[in-house]
Design a protein around this motif. Sequence first.
Motif, PDB file in Angstrom:
ATOM      1  N   SER A 254      24.855  21.725   0.256  1.00 23.72           N
ATOM      2  CA  SER A 254      24.226  21.455   1.532  1.00 23.72           C
ATOM      3  C   SER A 254      22.893  22.177   1.588  1.00 23.72           C
ATOM      4  CB  SER A 254      25.106  21.959   2.692  1.00 23.72           C
ATOM      5  OG  SER A 254      26.384  21.389   2.653  1.00 23.72           O
ATOM      6  N   VAL A 255      22.067  21.759   2.520  1.00 23.47           N
ATOM      7  CA  VAL A 255      20.852  22.492   2.849  1.00 23.47           C
ATOM      8  C   VAL A 255      21.022  23.018   4.272  1.00 23.47           C
ATOM      9  CG1 VAL A 255      18.345  22.417   3.061  1.00 23.47           C
ATOM     10  CG2 VAL A 255      19.492  20.977   1.369  1.00 23.47           C
ATOM     11  N   LEU A 256      20.697  24.285   4.476  1.00 22.91           N
ATOM     12  CA  LEU A 256      20.777  24.870   5.810  1.00 22.91           C
ATOM     13  C   LEU A 256      19.568  24.385   6.603  1.00 22.91           C
ATOM     14  CD1 LEU A 256      22.349  26.760   7.672  1.00 22.91           C
ATOM     15  CD2 LEU A 256      20.975  28.662   6.778  1.00 22.91           C
ATOM     16  N   LEU A 257      19.815  23.633   7.678  1.00 24.13           N
ATOM     17  CA  LEU A 257      18.758  22.932   8.397  1.00 24.13           C
ATOM     18  C   LEU A 257      18.785  23.272   9.880  1.00 24.13           C
ATOM     19  CD1 LEU A 257      19.374  19.440   6.748  1.00 24.13           C
ATOM     20  CD2 LEU A 257      17.510  21.017   6.191  1.00 24.13           C
ATOM     21  N   GLN A 258      17.642  23.704  10.382  1.00 19.29           N
ATOM     22  CA  GLN A 258      17.509  24.008  11.803  1.00 19.29           C
ATOM     23  C   GLN A 258      17.819  22.768  12.631  1.00 19.29           C
ATOM     24  OE1 GLN A 258      16.532  27.105  13.045  1.00 19.29           O
ATOM     25  NE2 GLN A 258      16.962  26.324  15.098  1.00 19.29           N
ATOM     26  N   GLY A 259      18.726  22.920  13.593  1.00 19.01           N
ATOM     27  CA  GLY A 259      19.081  21.815  14.468  1.00 19.01           C
ATOM     28  C   GLY A 259      20.160  20.899  13.939  1.00 19.01           C
ATOM     29  N   VAL A 260      20.511  21.079  12.669  1.00 18.77           N
ATOM     30  CA  VAL A 260      21.511  20.203  12.040  1.00 18.77           C
ATOM     31  C   VAL A 260      22.822  20.947  11.801  1.00 18.77           C
ATOM     32  CG1 VAL A 260      22.056  18.841   9.972  1.00 18.77           C
ATOM     33  CG2 VAL A 260      19.756  18.743  10.972  1.00 18.77           C
ATOM     34  N   ASN A 261      22.746  22.078  11.125  1.00 13.37           N
ATOM     35  CA  ASN A 261      23.969  22.800  10.756  1.00 13.37           C
ATOM     36  C   ASN A 261      23.791  24.312  10.770  1.00 13.37           C
ATOM     37  OD1 ASN A 261      22.360  23.186   8.515  1.00 13.37           O
ATOM     38  ND2 ASN A 261      23.663  22.060   7.095  1.00 13.37           N
ATOM     39  N   ASN A 262      22.823  24.807  11.518  1.00 10.50           N
ATOM     40  CA  ASN A 262      22.537  26.249  11.524  1.00 10.50           C
ATOM     41  C   ASN A 262      23.374  26.991  12.557  1.00 10.50           C
ATOM     42  OD1 ASN A 262      20.890  24.827  13.482  1.00 10.50           O
ATOM     43  ND2 ASN A 262      19.793  26.741  13.853  1.00 10.50           N
ATOM     44  N   ASP A 263      24.667  26.692  12.578  1.00 11.92           N
ATOM     45  CA  ASP A 263      25.605  27.394  13.447  1.00 11.92           C
ATOM     46  C   ASP A 263      26.959  27.453  12.762  1.00 11.92           C
ATOM     47  OD1 ASP A 263      27.446  25.086  14.832  1.00 11.92           O
ATOM     48  OD2 ASP A 263      25.410  24.374  14.474  1.00 11.92           O
ATOM     49  N   VAL A 264      27.740  28.435  13.119  1.00  9.63           N
ATOM     50  CA  VAL A 264      29.010  28.688  12.435  1.00  9.63           C
ATOM     51  C   VAL A 264      29.981  27.524  12.594  1.00  9.63           C
ATOM     52  CG1 VAL A 264      31.030  30.201  12.327  1.00  9.63           C
ATOM     53  CG2 VAL A 264      28.757  31.189  12.619  1.00  9.63           C
ATOM     54  N   SER A 265      30.059  26.948  13.790  1.00  8.61           N
ATOM     55  CA  SER A 265      31.040  25.882  14.012  1.00  8.61           C
ATOM     56  C   SER A 265      30.744  24.666  13.134  1.00  8.61           C
ATOM     57  CB  SER A 265      31.075  25.491  15.490  1.00  8.61           C
ATOM     58  OG  SER A 265      29.804  25.016  15.922  1.00  8.61           O
ATOM     59  N   SER A 266      29.471  24.314  12.987  1.00  9.41           N
ATOM     60  CA  SER A 266      29.116  23.166  12.152  1.00  9.41           C
ATOM     61  C   SER A 266      29.431  23.424  10.688  1.00  9.41           C
ATOM     62  CB  SER A 266      27.624  22.833  12.304  1.00  9.41           C
ATOM     63  OG  SER A 266      27.338  22.364  13.599  1.00  9.41           O
ATOM     64  N   LEU A 267      29.105  24.624  10.205  1.00  7.60           N
ATOM     65  CA  LEU A 267      29.356  24.940   8.804  1.00  7.60           C
ATOM     66  C   LEU A 267      30.845  25.046   8.514  1.00  7.60           C
ATOM     67  CD1 LEU A 267      26.512  27.551   8.210  1.00  7.60           C
ATOM     68  CD2 LEU A 267      26.602  25.201   7.345  1.00  7.60           C
ATOM     69  N   CYS A 268      31.606  25.604   9.438  1.00  6.23           N
ATOM     70  CA  CYS A 268      33.065  25.665   9.260  1.00  6.23           C
ATOM     71  C   CYS A 268      33.672  24.264   9.226  1.00  6.23           C
ATOM     72  CB  CYS A 268      33.701  26.480  10.384  1.00  6.23           C
ATOM     73  SG  CYS A 268      33.541  28.265  10.216  1.00  6.23           S
ATOM     74  N   ALA A 269      33.245  23.434  10.163  1.00  6.70           N
ATOM     75  CA  ALA A 269      33.784  22.070  10.212  1.00  6.70           C
ATOM     76  C   ALA A 269      33.461  21.312   8.935  1.00  6.70           C
ATOM     77  CB  ALA A 269      33.219  21.337  11.429  1.00  6.70           C
ATOM     78  N   LEU A 270      32.257  21.523   8.394  1.00  5.97           N
ATOM     79  CA  LEU A 270      31.876  20.852   7.152  1.00  5.97           C
ATOM     80  C   LEU A 270      32.762  21.314   6.000  1.00  5.97           C
ATOM     81  CD1 LEU A 270      30.037  19.066   5.438  1.00  5.97           C
ATOM     82  CD2 LEU A 270      28.438  20.995   5.286  1.00  5.97           C
ATOM     83  N   SER A 271      32.956  22.621   5.859  1.00  2.00           N
ATOM     84  CA  SER A 271      33.798  23.128   4.770  1.00  2.00           C
ATOM     85  C   SER A 271      35.216  22.612   4.879  1.00  2.00           C
ATOM     86  CB  SER A 271      33.787  24.665   4.764  1.00  2.00           C
ATOM     87  OG  SER A 271      32.567  25.159   4.256  1.00  2.00           O
TER      88      SER A 271
END
Length: 339
Positions: A254-271
């Motif tokens: 993944s790429v860490l992207l402002q406004g897309v996935n730069n929060d814990v809940s989004s990254l956890c859900a993706l994993s």
Amino acid sequence: MIPHSSSIIKHSESWQHRWSQALNSVSQLLQYVALTTEQVPLATSALAQFPLRVPKAFADKIEKGNPKDPLLLQVLPRAEEDRVISGYTRDPLLEQQKSPHKSFIYKYKGRILLMLSGSCAIHCRYCFRRYYPYQEQKMLSHDWCAASAFLKKNVEIQEVILSGGDPLAYKTAALAPLVDLLQENPQIKRLRIHTRFPVVIPQRVDEQLLSWLDSMSVQKILVIHANHANELDHDFKQAMLELAHAQVVLLNQSVLLQGVNNDVSSLCALSEALFDCKVLPYYLHLLDPVQGSHHFAVKLEVAQRLLGKLSVTLPGYMVPKLVKEETNIGSKVLYAPVF
């Protein structure tokens, strides 16, 4: 031959047809997702240099009427792209300086990257190769011989990486010379394919592709590219299950992207979503500073704190490595979490 019985290889429409029906204008995309130009200031010059392409299956996952939808932000050419920012360049990784041949890159020890195609299933606005001279660099039929000759002279290379663009933009039949390339160079142990096709057009994982992968004796690794859990659907999961059944190692970057996935809940859900599809969350990249992408950037210290929160929330095997590509360094730079 490994049998394949999943419904994903029985769709009436081919992956080529789905690709040909992709949205290729801003007006089409905005109409499709129920937005107007008044709601989203758009790029002009950047769009001319790097046109829009969004498969309808991906657009279907975008929340209608939401200008901040995390999938929309990845593909919509916003006005910020037209700004020229110091430190953001057209070739941020200096890849063209690391090409012993026009169609492949030898950047890291023991691995060679073949630039198969300049085409992609989708145009991501943060793409670090958005200005890459593909028409000059992509592989042609005679370049397979050049690649084989290079491997014979450099026997320390044990892994071949297919990239682009997207290597799965090639029809499977056109990939046939790769089998000969691998057989002619027995030191090759692994074939790695970097692709976004299974995320945006899962039907690309069809019977022909699975049979082609099954025909090789080397270890196969497929590195997909997903940034948000909303990108992953039932068809994607079925494609991953088919690949896993074919003994393909599945990784995600993944790429860490402002406004897309730069929060814990989004990254956890993706994993969690990736692992449910038998895909290991492997890399979380800091943005490569390509011109036109500055609005996606997340500061290193912020990224490290996010990684720290991920590390105390998820089991270790679901926490991706935080990395950044640097020029003139023999590997990716790995960053530790901050708690």
